[in-house]
Scaffold this motif. Structure first.
Motif, PDB file in Angstrom:
ATOM      1  N   LEU A 214     -38.858   3.434  33.929  1.00 33.81           N
ATOM      2  CA  LEU A 214     -38.773   4.895  33.930  1.00 33.81           C
ATOM      3  C   LEU A 214     -37.732   5.375  32.932  1.00 33.81           C
ATOM      4  O   LEU A 214     -37.971   6.298  32.146  1.00 33.81           O
ATOM      5  N   GLY A 215     -36.559   4.739  32.957  1.00 33.05           N
ATOM      6  CA  GLY A 215     -35.508   5.123  32.020  1.00 33.05           C
ATOM      7  C   GLY A 215     -35.925   4.937  30.575  1.00 33.05           C
ATOM      8  O   GLY A 215     -35.610   5.763  29.707  1.00 33.05           O
ATOM      9  N   TYR A 216     -36.643   3.869  30.303  1.00 32.28           N
ATOM     10  CA  TYR A 216     -37.112   3.610  28.939  1.00 32.28           C
ATOM     11  C   TYR A 216     -38.070   4.707  28.488  1.00 32.28           C
ATOM     12  O   TYR A 216     -37.994   5.194  27.353  1.00 32.28           O
ATOM     13  N   GLN A 220     -37.722   7.567  25.423  1.00 28.20           N
ATOM     14  CA  GLN A 220     -38.719   7.712  24.368  1.00 28.20           C
ATOM     15  C   GLN A 220     -38.922   9.172  23.971  1.00 28.20           C
ATOM     16  O   GLN A 220     -39.193   9.465  22.810  1.00 28.20           O
ATOM     17  N   PHE A 221     -38.825  10.103  24.932  1.00 21.59           N
ATOM     18  CA  PHE A 221     -39.023  11.500  24.552  1.00 21.59           C
ATOM     19  C   PHE A 221     -37.729  12.308  24.595  1.00 21.59           C
ATOM     20  O   PHE A 221     -37.738  13.535  24.663  1.00 21.59           O
ATOM     21  N   GLY A 222     -36.600  11.595  24.534  1.00 22.88           N
ATOM     22  CA  GLY A 222     -35.319  12.252  24.305  1.00 22.88           C
ATOM     23  C   GLY A 222     -34.591  12.746  25.527  1.00 22.88           C
ATOM     24  O   GLY A 222     -33.568  13.437  25.404  1.00 22.88           O
ATOM     25  N   ASP A 223     -35.062  12.399  26.721  1.00 23.23           N
ATOM     26  CA  ASP A 223     -34.361  12.807  27.935  1.00 23.23           C
ATOM     27  C   ASP A 223     -33.280  11.775  28.238  1.00 23.23           C
ATOM     28  O   ASP A 223     -33.389  10.955  29.160  1.00 23.23           O
ATOM     29  N   LEU A 224     -32.195  11.828  27.473  1.00 20.38           N
ATOM     30  CA  LEU A 224     -31.151  10.818  27.605  1.00 20.38           C
ATOM     31  C   LEU A 224     -30.403  10.926  28.924  1.00 20.38           C
ATOM     32  O   LEU A 224     -30.015   9.909  29.508  1.00 20.38           O
ATOM     33  N   GLU A 225     -30.208  12.143  29.414  1.00 22.38           N
ATOM     34  CA  GLU A 225     -29.528  12.303  30.697  1.00 22.38           C
ATOM     35  C   GLU A 225     -30.385  11.759  31.835  1.00 22.38           C
ATOM     36  O   GLU A 225     -29.885  11.141  32.774  1.00 22.38           O
ATOM     37  N   PHE A 231     -30.915   4.641  34.914  1.00 21.08           N
ATOM     38  CA  PHE A 231     -30.158   3.402  34.745  1.00 21.08           C
ATOM     39  C   PHE A 231     -29.015   3.316  35.757  1.00 21.08           C
ATOM     40  O   PHE A 231     -28.650   2.228  36.214  1.00 21.08           O
ATOM     41  N   GLY A 232     -28.456   4.479  36.099  1.00 18.30           N
ATOM     42  CA  GLY A 232     -27.392   4.490  37.092  1.00 18.30           C
ATOM     43  C   GLY A 232     -27.882   4.057  38.465  1.00 18.30           C
ATOM     44  O   GLY A 232     -27.146   3.404  39.219  1.00 18.30           O
ATOM     45  N   VAL A 233     -29.132   4.416  38.789  1.00 24.35           N
ATOM     46  CA  VAL A 233     -29.714   3.979  40.065  1.00 24.35           C
ATOM     47  C   VAL A 233     -29.778   2.460  40.126  1.00 24.35           C
ATOM     48  O   VAL A 233     -29.466   1.840  41.145  1.00 24.35           O
ATOM     49  N   ILE A 234     -30.172   1.841  39.005  1.00 17.14           N
ATOM     50  CA  ILE A 234     -30.265   0.378  38.945  1.00 17.14           C
ATOM     51  C   ILE A 234     -28.896  -0.247  39.160  1.00 17.14           C
ATOM     52  O   ILE A 234     -28.739  -1.210  39.931  1.00 17.14           O
ATOM     53  N   GLU A 235     -27.888   0.325  38.514  1.00 15.85           N
ATOM     54  CA  GLU A 235     -26.532  -0.216  38.656  1.00 15.85           C
ATOM     55  C   GLU A 235     -26.082  -0.118  40.108  1.00 15.85           C
ATOM     56  O   GLU A 235     -25.437  -1.037  40.631  1.00 15.85           O
ATOM     57  N   GLY A 236     -26.448   0.983  40.768  1.00 13.14           N
ATOM     58  CA  GLY A 236     -26.097   1.137  42.171  1.00 13.14           C
ATOM     59  C   GLY A 236     -26.773   0.092  43.044  1.00 13.14           C
ATOM     60  O   GLY A 236     -26.152  -0.472  43.952  1.00 13.14           O
TER      61      GLY A 236
END
Length: 365
Positions: A214-216, A220-225, A231-236
């Motif tokens: 999902l993060g990738y 791809q369409f510029g939604d960096l936030e 990615f933060g969910v994965i780290e959690g």
């Protein structure tokens, strides 16, 4: 040059497809040798073996013809002989659902259900795209997805339900891959969120992998936030869970952090993240490839080439991918005047060790 991120991509002839026909091992003539050849990437040998079995009438039961046809179609697809693969599928395409065990009770006493390997249905959907018929592929995949949903609506046993859920995820990922290749991000997001919503919370590794995809897509369409949040969910998940499988996810966290650094052009920080992955797992080819690219962007071509060459020497069967070789050859072109001679040496080595389906044109000699 290509950034490697297979966590967000779908393989074309997925291992799950091969797994779906391994189930017939106790029933099919000499299936183990076909499996061994497939694992080695010896696709031409598979074509020869199927041809010999057919010509000598060694296949005596209906399911054996289907299994050998499946391996033949996979081999033809791997070798990019798509027209021949389509012709092979035409032999059974309209009659897959008539191949049922109960139709042949003298061969299969007390067995019920379809004997058609799922890979044939998957290939039937995928192959038109290889002939330039993208919309036909998408239409067929959506039909296949509906077929799977109907199966899942039945009263299945636990093991059967697990198998069909895996197939559902495989088909949805295939659909996402085709939409993503045409930058149709809205559809990709909806499909990925559907997958995530269905994933059980007691499967943290599977959920983390989906969140990474999902993060990738968001990147791809510029939604960096949005990507940063995914990615933060994965780290959690990795910080909260325990166990060996979660340890493996630490590289996923580092790779995702590195991707964000690369977007920000902070290549030195990205290199540190990728190096942490490599220190943890020396066969992490994604980290190796992307670390080399970061070094190249930092104008350190000498070290970037060393990283790639060392990987090919140390883990050749894992590192030998077309994307990896394309990137290395691009570095040769930037670094050396005599790059043609160097690429020829590389090409000769590839010819000795690569599987049959490796695309040698990636060296651009």
């Amino acid at each position: 040059m290509s950034l490697s991120n297979p966590d967000a991509q779908t393989t074309n002839v997925d291992d799950q497809n091969l797994d779906s026909i391994k189930l017939y091992n106790d029933l099919c003539y000499d299936l183990s040798s076909l499996q061994e050849l497939a694992c080695r990437g010896a696709w031409r040998s598979i074509l020869d073996k199927v041809s010999q079995a057919r010509s000598r009438s060694l296949l005596s039961k209906p399911h054996e013809h289907l299994i050998y046809l499946s391996y033949n179609a996979i081999a033809l697809t791997k070798l990019r002989r798509f027209n021949e693969a389509v012709a092979e599928l035409d032999l059974v395409e309209k009659g897959l659902d008539i191949y049922r065990y109960e139709t042949y009770p003298h061969h299969y006493p007390n067995r019920h259900g379809s004997m058609a390997p799922f890979v044939l249905r998957w290939l039937h959907a995928e192959l038109p795209s290889r002939l330039g018929k993208r919309q036909e592929t998408l239409d067929r995949f959506y039909v296949l997805l509906q077929f799977i949903k109907e199966k899942l609506s039945n009263n299945l046993g636990d093991e059967s339900r697990k198998v069909w859920k895996k197939r559902e995820a495989l088909v949805i990922n295939s659909i996402i891959s085709h939409h993503l290749s045409h930058r149709e991000f809205g559809v990709c997001l909806e499909l990925m969120k559907e997958l995530i919503s269905r994933e059980s919370t007691d499967r943290p590794v599977a959920r983390a992998i989906l969140m990474s995809k999902l993060g990738y897509i968001q990147m791809q369409f510029g939604d960096l936030e949005g990507a940063r949040g995914s990615f933060g969910v994965i780290e959690g998940i990795v910080n909260e869970e325990k166990g060996e499988s979660i340890e493996m996810m630490k590289n996923l966290v580092n790779r995702n952090k590195a991707l964000m650094f690369m977007v920000e052009k902070d290549y030195a920080s990205a290199v540190r993240e990728y190096q942490e992955c490599i220190d943890r797992d020396g066969s992490d080819v994604v980290a190796i490839n992307n670390k080399a690219l970061c070094l190249m962007y930092m104008r350190d071509l000498s070290d970037s080439i060393k990283v790639m060459e060392n990987a090919l020497e140390r883990i050749p069967t894992i590192a030998l991918k077309e994307t990896f070789v394309v990137n290395l050859c691009s570095m040769y072109e930037l670094a050396y005047v005599n790059h043609s001679d160097i690429k020829k040496t590389l090409s000769s080595w590839i010819a000795r060790v690569a599987p049959d389906d490796f695309d040698t044109s990636c060296t651009r000699i």
